[in-house]
Design an enzyme around this catalytic site. Sequence first.
Site, mmCIF file in Angstrom:
data_model
loop_
_atom_site.group_PDB
_atom_site.id
_atom_site.type_symbol
_atom_site.label_atom_id
_atom_site.label_comp_id
_atom_site.label_asym_id
_atom_site.label_seq_id
_atom_site.Cartn_x
_atom_site.Cartn_y
_atom_site.Cartn_z
ATOM 1 N N LYS A 188 72.845 67.511 48.860
ATOM 2 C CA LYS A 188 71.411 68.035 48.469
ATOM 3 C C LYS A 188 70.597 67.774 49.745
ATOM 4 O O LYS A 188 70.738 66.962 50.420
ATOM 5 C CB LYS A 188 71.124 66.952 47.520
ATOM 6 C CG LYS A 188 69.422 67.114 46.919
ATOM 7 C CD LYS A 188 69.282 65.846 45.740
ATOM 8 C CE LYS A 188 67.886 66.093 45.255
ATOM 9 N NZ LYS A 188 67.737 65.236 44.191
ATOM 10 N N ASP A 233 64.135 60.598 34.067
ATOM 11 C CA ASP A 233 64.385 62.145 33.903
ATOM 12 C C ASP A 233 65.464 62.365 33.397
ATOM 13 O O ASP A 233 66.070 63.274 33.895
ATOM 14 C CB ASP A 233 63.999 62.525 35.402
ATOM 15 C CG ASP A 233 63.766 64.035 35.356
ATOM 16 O OD1 ASP A 233 63.458 64.513 34.222
ATOM 17 O OD2 ASP A 233 64.046 64.649 36.430
#
Length: 297
Positions: free
Chosen positions: A8, A106
């Site tokens: 990432k 989240d």
Amino acid sequence: MVLQIAVKRLKAMSAKAEMEFAVEVEILGRVRHKNLLGLRGFYASREERLIVYDYMPNYSLITHLHGQLAADCLLDWPRRMSIAIGAAEGLGYLHHEANPHIIHRDIKASNVLLDANFQAKVADFGFAKLIPDGVTHMTTRVKGTLGYLAPEYAMWGKVSESCDVYSFGILLLEIISAKKPLEKLPGGVKRDIVQWITPYVQKGAFDRIVDPRLKGKFDRAELKSAVMVALKCTDSNPENRPSILEVVEWLKGSVGRRRKEMTNIEHMLEEDGDKETDTDLEGFRMAKSEVRRKWAR
């Protein structure tokens, strides 16, 4: 054997992105659980921020429910229930075993990744909050994804473990139905998944809730139990929501009961008349102390 990894990379070096990078690295460095995405390493220089994870060959849950793999319907009913239980167990570790406890903030389909065996891995901890001992809730800036946010968090920024439970309830309904958390109706009106599902529950039309791509290949008792668990998770009053540990026990209990019945025909026939009407409430009264004892072993 070649080790596959995923990397990432921050697209922009903003203060917000750097903060999320730091939080994610800190959280991932603290946690170790079979249902949480594993950290392989990270790199930080003046102009670069990288996080290295285990590679997930079956991508994310959202890819199978709404994305490029949705038409293939690789998620049969047992896999869906296994994924739901796995995601809940990952949350259970964050809420009750990690020290200090962690609120994810989240939970959503794109943040549940699937390994080669379709085992769920909760990912993306950029919004996570560490909760000090003795603190039941915090007031903070609202972050997360519309459709998954608990009402008290979306309106007043009050965040607690029950906010993750609410988000998980929405996710569970999404796994069952393959409906998106928010749906646009004619005239620009938006309807959330709980509003969509409630009339079917009131009529007892649970078959109308399940993803039609399953073509009727699902366990109706498990379906009913899972929907009722999801509705308890999404209660508008956070005090009425169960802990994620209770959710795990209820889901595992429902699946376990059905597997036992399928391997014992006589038992199934003897209990058939009673189980069809009582499934939605079976096990929901398990004492919290008993649940915690089971998780402590």
